[in-house]
Motif scaffolding. Sequence first.
Motif, PDB file in Angstrom:
ATOM      1  N   THR A 108       0.791  -1.229   0.000  1.00  0.00           N
ATOM      2  CA  THR A 108       0.000   0.000   0.000  1.00  0.00           C
ATOM      3  C   THR A 108       0.830   1.291   0.000  1.00  0.00           C
ATOM      4  O   THR A 108       0.334   2.347  -0.340  1.00  0.00           O
ATOM      5  N   PHE A 109       2.108   1.192   0.404  1.00  0.00           N
ATOM      6  CA  PHE A 109       2.934   2.414   0.479  1.00  0.00           C
ATOM      7  C   PHE A 109       3.741   2.593  -0.809  1.00  0.00           C
ATOM      8  O   PHE A 109       3.939   1.649  -1.558  1.00  0.00           O
ATOM      9  N   PRO A 110       4.291   3.806  -0.997  1.00  0.00           N
ATOM     10  CA  PRO A 110       5.277   3.955  -2.071  1.00  0.00           C
ATOM     11  C   PRO A 110       6.520   3.132  -1.715  1.00  0.00           C
ATOM     12  O   PRO A 110       6.792   2.902  -0.536  1.00  0.00           O
ATOM     13  N   GLY A 111       7.248   2.708  -2.696  1.00  0.00           N
ATOM     14  CA  GLY A 111       8.457   1.914  -2.422  1.00  0.00           C
ATOM     15  C   GLY A 111       9.191   1.612  -3.710  1.00  0.00           C
ATOM     16  O   GLY A 111       8.868   2.192  -4.768  1.00  0.00           O
ATOM     17  N   GLY A 112      10.136   0.714  -3.653  1.00  0.00           N
ATOM     18  CA  GLY A 112      10.875   0.419  -4.879  1.00  0.00           C
ATOM     19  C   GLY A 112      11.617  -0.894  -4.831  1.00  0.00           C
ATOM     20  O   GLY A 112      11.896  -1.445  -3.768  1.00  0.00           O
ATOM     21  N   VAL A 113      11.874  -1.411  -6.036  1.00  0.00           N
ATOM     22  CA  VAL A 113      12.651  -2.638  -6.191  1.00  0.00           C
ATOM     23  C   VAL A 113      13.806  -2.334  -7.133  1.00  0.00           C
ATOM     24  O   VAL A 113      13.604  -1.740  -8.196  1.00  0.00           O
ATOM     25  N   ILE A 114      14.997  -2.710  -6.723  1.00  0.00           N
ATOM     26  CA  ILE A 114      16.139  -2.589  -7.623  1.00  0.00           C
ATOM     27  C   ILE A 114      16.753  -3.971  -7.762  1.00  0.00           C
ATOM     28  O   ILE A 114      17.100  -4.614  -6.770  1.00  0.00           O
ATOM     29  N   GLY A 115      16.815  -4.462  -8.984  1.00  0.00           N
ATOM     30  CA  GLY A 115      17.300  -5.826  -9.198  1.00  0.00           C
ATOM     31  C   GLY A 115      18.567  -5.870 -10.031  1.00  0.00           C
ATOM     32  O   GLY A 115      18.724  -5.111 -10.981  1.00  0.00           O
ATOM     33  N   SER A 116      19.470  -6.761  -9.638  1.00  0.00           N
ATOM     34  CA  SER A 116      20.692  -6.972 -10.429  1.00  0.00           C
ATOM     35  C   SER A 116      20.609  -8.341 -11.091  1.00  0.00           C
ATOM     36  O   SER A 116      20.421  -9.350 -10.402  1.00  0.00           O
ATOM     37  N   PHE A 117      20.727  -8.374 -12.389  1.00  0.00           N
ATOM     38  CA  PHE A 117      20.653  -9.628 -13.141  1.00  0.00           C
ATOM     39  C   PHE A 117      22.021  -9.908 -13.758  1.00  0.00           C
ATOM     40  O   PHE A 117      22.621  -9.035 -14.385  1.00  0.00           O
ATOM     41  N   PHE A 118      22.521 -11.121 -13.543  1.00  0.00           N
ATOM     42  CA  PHE A 118      23.807 -11.512 -14.140  1.00  0.00           C
ATOM     43  C   PHE A 118      23.591 -12.717 -15.064  1.00  0.00           C
ATOM     44  O   PHE A 118      22.912 -13.672 -14.667  1.00  0.00           O
TER      45      PHE A 118
ATOM     46  N   ARG B 190      20.812  -0.381   5.554  1.00  0.00           N
ATOM     47  CA  ARG B 190      20.714   1.057   5.292  1.00  0.00           C
ATOM     48  C   ARG B 190      20.400   1.303   3.817  1.00  0.00           C
ATOM     49  O   ARG B 190      19.711   2.242   3.465  1.00  0.00           O
ATOM     50  N   LEU B 191      20.940   0.434   2.949  1.00  0.00           N
ATOM     51  CA  LEU B 191      20.687   0.621   1.508  1.00  0.00           C
ATOM     52  C   LEU B 191      19.355   0.031   1.087  1.00  0.00           C
ATOM     53  O   LEU B 191      18.674   0.552   0.216  1.00  0.00           O
ATOM     54  N   PHE B 192      18.999  -1.091   1.659  1.00  0.00           N
ATOM     55  CA  PHE B 192      17.667  -1.680   1.413  1.00  0.00           C
ATOM     56  C   PHE B 192      17.283  -2.507   2.630  1.00  0.00           C
ATOM     57  O   PHE B 192      18.145  -2.983   3.369  1.00  0.00           O
ATOM     58  N   ILE B 193      15.949  -2.710   2.793  1.00  0.00           N
ATOM     59  CA  ILE B 193      15.515  -3.363   4.033  1.00  0.00           C
ATOM     60  C   ILE B 193      15.333  -4.868   3.877  1.00  0.00           C
ATOM     61  O   ILE B 193      15.317  -5.603   4.847  1.00  0.00           O
TER      62      ILE B 193
ATOM     63  N   TYR C  12      17.128  -9.103  -6.005  1.00  0.00           N
ATOM     64  CA  TYR C  12      16.257  -7.919  -5.924  1.00  0.00           C
ATOM     65  C   TYR C  12      16.334  -7.337  -4.527  1.00  0.00           C
ATOM     66  O   TYR C  12      16.239  -8.068  -3.546  1.00  0.00           O
ATOM     67  N   SER C  13      16.429  -6.012  -4.452  1.00  0.00           N
ATOM     68  CA  SER C  13      16.398  -5.364  -3.142  1.00  0.00           C
ATOM     69  C   SER C  13      15.093  -4.577  -3.017  1.00  0.00           C
ATOM     70  O   SER C  13      14.548  -4.111  -4.021  1.00  0.00           O
ATOM     71  N   PHE C  14      14.582  -4.441  -1.798  1.00  0.00           N
ATOM     72  CA  PHE C  14      13.305  -3.744  -1.565  1.00  0.00           C
ATOM     73  C   PHE C  14      13.490  -2.571  -0.615  1.00  0.00           C
ATOM     74  O   PHE C  14      14.296  -2.646   0.308  1.00  0.00           O
ATOM     75  N   ASN C  15      12.705  -1.531  -0.868  1.00  0.00           N
ATOM     76  CA  ASN C  15      12.668  -0.395   0.051  1.00  0.00           C
ATOM     77  C   ASN C  15      11.245   0.111   0.214  1.00  0.00           C
ATOM     78  O   ASN C  15      10.417  -0.068  -0.686  1.00  0.00           O
ATOM     79  N   VAL C  16      10.956   0.745   1.357  1.00  0.00           N
ATOM     80  CA  VAL C  16       9.644   1.381   1.528  1.00  0.00           C
ATOM     81  C   VAL C  16       9.827   2.888   1.608  1.00  0.00           C
ATOM     82  O   VAL C  16      10.825   3.377   2.128  1.00  0.00           O
ATOM     83  N   PHE C  17       8.849   3.596   1.075  1.00  0.00           N
ATOM     84  CA  PHE C  17       8.795   5.064   1.010  1.00  0.00           C
ATOM     85  C   PHE C  17       9.896   5.657   0.136  1.00  0.00           C
ATOM     86  O   PHE C  17      10.013   6.861   0.016  1.00  0.00           O
ATOM     87  N   LYS C  18      10.743   4.821  -0.429  1.00  0.00           N
ATOM     88  CA  LYS C  18      11.766   5.304  -1.358  1.00  0.00           C
ATOM     89  C   LYS C  18      12.160   4.142  -2.268  1.00  0.00           C
ATOM     90  O   LYS C  18      11.919   2.974  -1.934  1.00  0.00           O
ATOM     91  N   THR C  19      12.746   4.470  -3.403  1.00  0.00           N
ATOM     92  CA  THR C  19      13.184   3.407  -4.317  1.00  0.00           C
ATOM     93  C   THR C  19      14.582   2.952  -3.939  1.00  0.00           C
ATOM     94  O   THR C  19      14.930   1.786  -4.106  1.00  0.00           O
ATOM     95  N   GLY C  20      15.374   3.862  -3.444  1.00  0.00           N
ATOM     96  CA  GLY C  20      16.762   3.534  -3.113  1.00  0.00           C
ATOM     97  C   GLY C  20      17.702   4.079  -4.172  1.00  0.00           C
ATOM     98  O   GLY C  20      17.275   4.426  -5.277  1.00  0.00           O
TER      99      GLY C  20
END
Lengths: 472, 478
Positions: A267-277, A316-319, A337-345
């Motif tokens: 329900t909150f804003p957030g973000g996923v940043i994924g690294s694919f190798f 600190r970088l992702f939760i 994949y890394s996850f964050n809430v209220f920010k993308t990171g």
Amino acid sequence: MIYKNLFFLLYSFILFSLSFSLDGDVHDFFLPNGLKVILQERHGAPKVAVSIAYNVGSHDESKEKRGINDIVTKAIVLEGTQLYSNKKLSKRRDEYGAGYGDNASYDLSLFWTEIHIDGLDFILDVESDRMTGVIINDDVLEKMKERYSVDWNEWKKDEVGFAFKNALDEFMPKGHPYQSLWPDPSQINSLTTKSCLSWYESYYSPNNAVLVIVGDVKPIETTRMIYSYFGDIPSSDDIPPDPSLSVEGIELTASMSKHSASSKYFTFPGGVIGSFFYMPSAREDDAVILKHITNIIELSIEKRDNLFKRFSKNRRLFINAEVQYITRLGYSGFFLYSFNVFKTGSVNKINKQILSTLKYVGNNGIEDKLLKQYKRLELLGEYEEYYAYNLIARRLIYAELILGDYKYYNRELEILNELTNDDIKRVVKKYFTNDNRKTIVISMNDDKKSWYTPIVSFVANQFVLRLWDPDK
Amino acid sequence: MITLNKIPGGAFFIYSIIICYLITPLFSENLENKLPYIEEYQLDNGLRVLIAPNYDNPVVYINVYINASTLDDPVNHTNIAEDAFYSLDLGTSKYPSEDHIRDKLFSLGSDDGRFKWFYINYIHGTIQDYFLKKDLNEGLELISEILIHPTYPILLKKFLLSIVFHLSPKTSLIRNHNLLQSHSLHQYANIYKDILPKPTSGKKDLIKWHHNYFRPENITIMVSGDVNAIYVKKVIGKYFGDWESTEYIPEKRNYSINLNDNTGIKLRFINVESNKDALISIMQGAPRINDEWLYAGMLAHSIFGEQGFSSRLSNIHSKFNFYGKLNSSLKKHPTIPYVQVIGEAQYKELSHLYYEIQQEFNNLSNNSITKAELDRSKKIRLHDYNNRLHNPRRLSTFIQDNYNVNGYSLDEISNKWKYIQSVTLEEVNDAASIIFDADNLMMVVVGNKDSCAIFLEQFENVEYYEHAEELRESASSP
């Protein structure tokens, strides 16, 4: 006379041994029509797993026929055959309390059933009929197209999942046979009944299939049944050769795919940043080691131990994070994949930290305690799956069609037993490089951001989530 | 005397074949319809132990059954059973925090630092997991710590969660399925559950509840797998033998079933404006564990609504193109057994779905079950039992449920096959007419009030609730 007596004693012993079914024994043979059969005896429970896999997947589809294998397998599963309508099949399965399923992937198409041993005859009848009696006509094709369209529209509502699909499609090297498993419905609508029938007749034939039976079987009796059900099915003489799945000559460079999506689960804003190798073919031993490394990282994330703390800079970088290893015949893939809430990171910081952590692992290996726990976890899992004959059957199929020989079906465990930190360091150094990496960024629920979101983000990320880890 | 060198070759060959033929059955074991060997004993403090050896793998499965449930909540303190159970693994005398317990579980081969099964429902609580054979001692030690010595620490996490609950919009934390279930059980048997999440109970209350209900007489431990019975007894004696029972044994709360032959059709409606579809739950009576018609009732229910694609309920579902879900379950509780049908329907189809279910209830009340249906149902049930005997996890669940919920002895459990086989067509039709009474049932519907208006018009005395409204004190009574 002594030799003669010894001979008879030995002969008697062999006969005596054959009278018993030995747990774990594997037998294999070809039928004259080319069907490969693998039988494994398991007598712990009175049940049997029957899996049949065809050496066909989406990698065999030309540009004009994207999605055709999915449509054909759907027709097989949902419409039934001449002898077994879907309703009749369901009723019989229910009687035996059978488990069943199917899976059409990039590299193979699989149908499996796990059933009480009394149902073996029935399932062999079903699978042999699927090889000859599947109904594919204009009506069926229309139904399948409609179903695909409904599924597609439903799926599109999951914007985050759809963004991942699009990113993965973007990461596929141009022109490589590993294109999307789920093409646009317009491509599906261009398929004809004739092309689907021709696809079915070419690929779903005995000389393109492997039948694996695992369970409480008597090999001689079961072999007789297999001959009776599959022996008369004609082989196909126009199976197209496999395309080249190599990535050699294809340009692989670091790149980024950015998306914005609404999440229906979050329900909150957030973000996923994924690294694919990009990773090597499943046939290489390094791929098995890389799969184990993926699992070790997963365990570390669950444990919130030092490795995860290093990846995330102590959250600190992702939760939170997840890892995934995609195993394929051509090239495979590792995802973190890394996850964050209220920010993308911060993409740069996260990418840099992930590479630096992997570099650290390449130089120092994994903590002994973590490695030991992982080995114990896998061993326990292996024992737990002892009665899951269906999983053993699938492992045999995977080894036969993907690894090249069913005798490798225990390779993951064998490699794990020997796995050392030296192997881990070598493999990590070789494959986790910046040039071999793609990045996906998904910014979630941007519409829910407001002027105070940065303040909430600061409080949540700097204080609340420092003290409280909801995913632990 | 015949000696080896006097036997001619051909005769020796025939002789060896005959020997093989005669000896083979001695080594093969037919496990069909037969419980494996299970040893049963009790500690002086009342704790019961079951040991089922299985030497296929060097692994053991521990299944702890706790005869305390959410039905044991005091009238003025609902949800305390759940709070007390789910706080067991937050800290013990030896493992002071949740992290210590998670670490221990990771070191024993867990993939997430949790027990594989760790839950409490309205029948019982349970803790279950696999351990390597060599870890049996440590596994039992950890479980004994959790069961006997929990410290119920006051946690920041709990405090933060309670703040989040209070600040969240009332409707955001409620899942409609739970809403449906809570109302259904309340309507059927006055089982009360908080609709809105509450902060967890205080430490003092949790310790008191634990003291009363987590006691050796309420526990059955089943250890199955690669075990030596003498060793298991020694280890269980070491960790559980000194556990003393308190004198006061709280009496089980009594719940009365509100549904009887004169109830008529009771409907409770919960208005949830945002619901895309309607959810419907229909509750009917079911045989109690000790009823003579238990097995006939189970088979009758199986014919109506066994999971899969071939039951009568599945036929109804096919008329709606298998939209949403439509399933039925039979809960064999000792005092409040029930059959529940749960469905999901588009608003325009709700009346139609209700009509189809009613029609099927009428059919079942009128001797409509055929011999073929009964035979098929028996076959499904027996296959289900047989499939449970070989895997330590499935076996222990099967045994524990029958041993504790049903109160069966091991001998009685091994008779289940026979009981199923002996059910006659007349008995199953009689059982169906008792369970599936189209004129007496209790129903809960969750959905948008306006969209359900046409459906609701056909009923008198509809009991209305709003989405986040707490359950009222007196439930529907007969």
